[in-house]
Design an enzyme around this catalytic site. Structure first.
Site, PDB file in Angstrom:
ATOM      1  N   ASN A  95       0.839  -1.199   0.000  1.00 13.26           N
ATOM      2  CA  ASN A  95       0.000   0.000   0.000  1.00 13.26           C
ATOM      3  C   ASN A  95       0.876   1.251   0.000  1.00 13.26           C
ATOM      4  OD1 ASN A  95       0.622  -0.846   2.664  1.00 13.26           O
ATOM      5  ND2 ASN A  95      -1.036   0.361   3.536  1.00 13.26           N
ATOM      6  N   GLU A  99       0.348   5.294   0.659  1.00 21.92           N
ATOM      7  CA  GLU A  99      -0.571   6.345   1.125  1.00 21.92           C
ATOM      8  C   GLU A  99      -0.054   7.721   0.731  1.00 21.92           C
ATOM      9  OE1 GLU A  99      -0.992   5.651   5.337  1.00 21.92           O
ATOM     10  OE2 GLU A  99      -2.205   3.849   4.979  1.00 21.92           O
ATOM     11  N   CYS A 151      -4.138   0.541  -2.550  1.00 18.65           N
ATOM     12  CA  CYS A 151      -3.938  -0.685  -1.761  1.00 18.65           C
ATOM     13  C   CYS A 151      -2.869  -1.586  -2.389  1.00 18.65           C
ATOM     14  CB  CYS A 151      -5.232  -1.479  -1.679  1.00 18.65           C
ATOM     15  SG  CYS A 151      -6.547  -0.677  -0.768  1.00 18.65           S
ATOM     16  N   GLU A 173      -2.996  -4.726  -3.064  1.00 23.03           N
ATOM     17  CA  GLU A 173      -3.494  -5.645  -4.096  1.00 23.03           C
ATOM     18  C   GLU A 173      -3.506  -4.974  -5.460  1.00 23.03           C
ATOM     19  OE1 GLU A 173      -4.774  -4.883  -1.169  1.00 23.03           O
ATOM     20  OE2 GLU A 173      -6.110  -6.433  -0.396  1.00 23.03           O
ATOM     21  N   CYS A 188     -10.217  -4.946   0.373  1.00 27.02           N
ATOM     22  CA  CYS A 188     -11.316  -3.975   0.449  1.00 27.02           C
ATOM     23  C   CYS A 188     -12.238  -4.136  -0.774  1.00 27.02           C
ATOM     24  CB  CYS A 188     -10.763  -2.552   0.530  1.00 27.02           C
ATOM     25  SG  CYS A 188     -10.185  -1.905  -1.051  1.00 27.02           S
ATOM     26  N   CYS A 219     -10.704  -3.292  -4.212  1.00 23.56           N
ATOM     27  CA  CYS A 219      -9.763  -4.330  -4.660  1.00 23.56           C
ATOM     28  C   CYS A 219     -10.501  -5.590  -5.088  1.00 23.56           C
ATOM     29  CB  CYS A 219      -8.747  -4.636  -3.567  1.00 23.56           C
ATOM     30  SG  CYS A 219      -7.550  -3.289  -3.345  1.00 23.56           S
TER      31      CYS A 219
END
Ligand code: THU
Length: 130
Positions: A43, A45, A54, A56, A87, A90
């Site tokens: 991930n 940010e 993310c 993934e 999430c 994803c």
């Protein structure tokens, strides 16, 4: 090393590069392409929060950008007792790019479980709906 062990190892390694100064929640993903090659993702940010991506999706986009099409499995690793599922955003992209693949959830303590995308993401919207 089992197939899933190799994926988990790649996800753990990718997780070490996570850039998560806002949540401190580091995630790693490992994605096996049909070519056999495994791609990692972490991930990333940023200060607006909303532009965060993310682990993934980083793994998927990295693989796609390398020319891969078709995937066999994905692993997600976090440092939590309760394993972390992908999430919603994803799930959509895993479904569209990978289809009904096994999703291996694991933590740093060696706990893991496997769930198929059709169970994690029932009744998906995809190109078949267009
Ligand atoms: N995160 C992921 O990388 N993958 C998931 O499946 C769940 C959430 C990240 C996004 C954000 O950087 C942090 O975890 C907290 O939500």
């Amino acid at each position: 090393m089992s197939d899933h062990d190799a994926l988990i190892a790649a996800a753990r390694k990718a997780r070490e590069n996570a850039h998560a100064p806002f949540s401190n929640f580091k995630v790693g993903a490992g994605l096996r392409a049909s070519s056999g090659k495994i791609y990692g993702g972490c991930n990333v940010e940023n200060a607006t929060y909303g532009l965060t991506i993310c682990a993934e999706r980083v793994a998927i986009f990295t693989a796609i950008s390398e020319g891969e099409r078709g995937f066999d499995a994905i692993a997600v690793v976090t440092d939590t007792d309760s394993l972390t599922p992908p999430c919603g955003a994803c799930r959509q992209l895993i479904w569209e790019f990978c289809g009904d693949v096994p999703v291996v959830l694991a933590n740093l303590q060696g706990k893991s479980e496997m769930i198929c995308m059709r169970d994690l993401f029932p009744k998906p919207f995809d190109s078949s709906n267009l």
